[in-house]
Scaffold this active site. Structure first.
Site, PDB file in Angstrom:
ATOM      1  N   LYS A 198       0.858  -1.190   0.000  1.00  0.00           N
ATOM      2  CA  LYS A 198       0.000   0.000   0.000  1.00  0.00           C
ATOM      3  C   LYS A 198       0.888   1.231   0.000  1.00  0.00           C
ATOM      4  CE  LYS A 198      -3.612   2.486   2.425  1.00  0.00           C
ATOM      5  NZ  LYS A 198      -4.624   2.482   3.493  1.00  0.00           N
ATOM      6  N   LYS A 250      -2.348  -1.617  -3.710  1.00  0.00           N
ATOM      7  CA  LYS A 250      -3.181  -0.423  -3.683  1.00  0.00           C
ATOM      8  C   LYS A 250      -2.327   0.820  -3.724  1.00  0.00           C
ATOM      9  CE  LYS A 250      -6.163   2.028  -0.526  1.00  0.00           C
ATOM     10  NZ  LYS A 250      -6.655   2.150   0.817  1.00  0.00           N
TER      11      LYS A 250
HETATM   12  C1  PBG Z   1      -7.143   3.608   5.504  1.00  0.00           C
HETATM   13  C2  PBG Z   1      -7.608   3.523   4.088  1.00  0.00           C
HETATM   14  C3  PBG Z   1      -7.496   4.502   3.110  1.00  0.00           C
HETATM   15  C4  PBG Z   1      -8.105   3.984   1.968  1.00  0.00           C
HETATM   16  C5  PBG Z   1      -8.582   2.715   2.283  1.00  0.00           C
HETATM   17  N1  PBG Z   1      -8.247   2.441   3.601  1.00  0.00           N
HETATM   18  C6  PBG Z   1      -6.959   5.872   3.196  1.00  0.00           C
HETATM   19  C7  PBG Z   1      -5.522   6.093   3.433  1.00  0.00           C
HETATM   20  O1  PBG Z   1      -4.726   5.161   3.520  1.00  0.00           O
HETATM   21  O2  PBG Z   1      -5.154   7.260   3.554  1.00  0.00           O
HETATM   22  C8  PBG Z   1      -8.207   4.694   0.657  1.00  0.00           C
HETATM   23  C9  PBG Z   1      -9.265   4.172  -0.263  1.00  0.00           C
HETATM   24  C10 PBG Z   1      -9.549   5.077  -1.411  1.00  0.00           C
HETATM   25  O3  PBG Z   1      -8.881   6.114  -1.632  1.00  0.00           O
HETATM   26  O4  PBG Z   1     -10.486   4.749  -2.164  1.00  0.00           O
HETATM   27  N2  PBG Z   1      -8.167   3.216   6.401  1.00  0.00           N
END
Ligand code: PBG
Length: 327
Positions: A198, A250
């Site tokens: 991520k 992601k």
């Molecule tokens: C954190 C989380 C995020 C997203 C999913 N889980 C935000 C981040 O990491 O700042 C982003 C999902 C998206 O942008 O569609 N709980």
């Protein structure tokens, strides 16, 4: 005999029927997962300005949308809570009456046999500083103290009925800590969908509006640097060793190389998350008439599948299943 004019790849593109028959990649409803936001106290759905077509659900609209997702044959739903109150340790995340746990019980009751219910396992929606973990005295995100909260959160989500917890906080050791806590509490069948690779991405921008994020600053001390490809494989390997049931990359579209690398080494399913900013980019360009919206949506999700994703989290899941996928 191996070259032009004998060999003509265009033969396989001559008609819609031929192209359909030789397509290497298909997208099915069953491998699409709809992320959903549930807002505590909402009496009707609240639109998210930067994500046209996506809402923060009330409990009523959430129930209806769950049935729509099940009827469309989606693979699952991935739930995010939007609580009214925030505090330093994200108490709402482990409260059985916290909005995400309430929503999980509803989802399990309403459609738990038809859909795989997945829950975001992260503190950022619940903390007043907006970070994914708890903070040390110096203001940094305290990895090991956060693991204790994730362990409690996993058990709370399992008790609420989730099928898959989805740790998205990028703390070191989070999969092992969660597995241990779930097993100790007897939740042997609750799986872990690990956000393994991520990245600290600008494409989460609209999500911050979607969950009323309290964050100032960024997440670069825990999420990965977009420059790093090998590191994505390393993170996936660590999560597999800790017992991840599914690994995820992601965002999706800017990280297709990482996705392909992880797909090549993983022994468990590999999923990708087409995030809020990826959705917003296509919607905004289409609203200007600059791209063909329907074709662009299908192309992006097909590309993510082609690169190696077995399933895709996408805000277009329902529309793809009900309208856009060829049948
Ligand atoms: C954190 C989380 C995020 C997203 C999913 N889980 C935000 C981040 O990491 O700042 C982003 C999902 C998206 O942008 O569609 N709980």
């Amino acid at each position: 005999m191996t070259e032009f004019p004998v060999i003509r790849p265009r033969r396989l593109r001559t008609s819609p029927a031929m192209r359909r028959l030789v397509a290497e990649t298909r997208v099915h409803a069953a491998e699409l997962i709809l992320p959903m936001f549930i807002r505590e106290g909402a009496v009707e759905p609240v639109p998210i300005g930067s994500m046209p077509g996506v809402v923060q659900h009330s409990l009523d609209s959430f129930r209806r949308a769950l049935h729509g997702a099940a009827e469309a044959g989606l693979g699952g739903v991935n739930l995010f809570g939007v609580p009214l109150e925030h505090d330093a340790v994200g108490s709402g995340a482990t409260d059985p009456d916290g909005i995400l746990n309430v929503a999980t019980r509803i989802a399990r009751d309403e459609v738990g046999d038809a859909l795989v219910i997945q829950t975001d396992l992260c503190l950022d929606e619940f903390t007043d500083h907006g970070h994914c973990g708890v903070l040390a005295a110096d203001g940094s995100v305290d990895n090991d103290a956060t693991l204790l909260r994730y362990a409690e959160m996993a058990v709370a989500q399992a008790a609420a009925g989730t099928h898959l917890v989805a740790p998205s906080g990028m703390m070191d050791g989070q999969v092992a800590a969660i597995r241990e806590a779930l097993d100790a509490a007897g939740f042997l069948d609750v799986g872990i969908l690990a956000y393994s690779a991520k990245y600290a991405s600008s494409f989460y921008g609209p999500f911050r509006e979607a969950v009323d994020s309290q964050l100032t600053g960024d997440r670069r001390t825990y999420q990965q640097d977009p420059a790093n490809r090998r590191e994505g494989v390393r993170e996936a390997r660590l999560d597999l060793a800790q017992g991840a049931d599914i690994v995820m990359v992601k965002p999706a579209m800017s990280y297709l190389d990482v996705l392909a690398d992880v797909a090549a080494m993983s022994e468990v399913p590999v999923w990708a998350y087409q995030v809020s900013g990826e959705y917003a980019m296509v919607e905004a360009a289409a609203a200007h008439g600059w791209i063909d919206r329907d074709r662009a949506i299908l192309e992006t999700v097909t590309g993510i599948r082609r690169a190696g994703a077995d399933a895709v989290l996408t805000y277009w899941a329902l529309e793809l299943a009900t309208r856009l996928l060829p049948r």
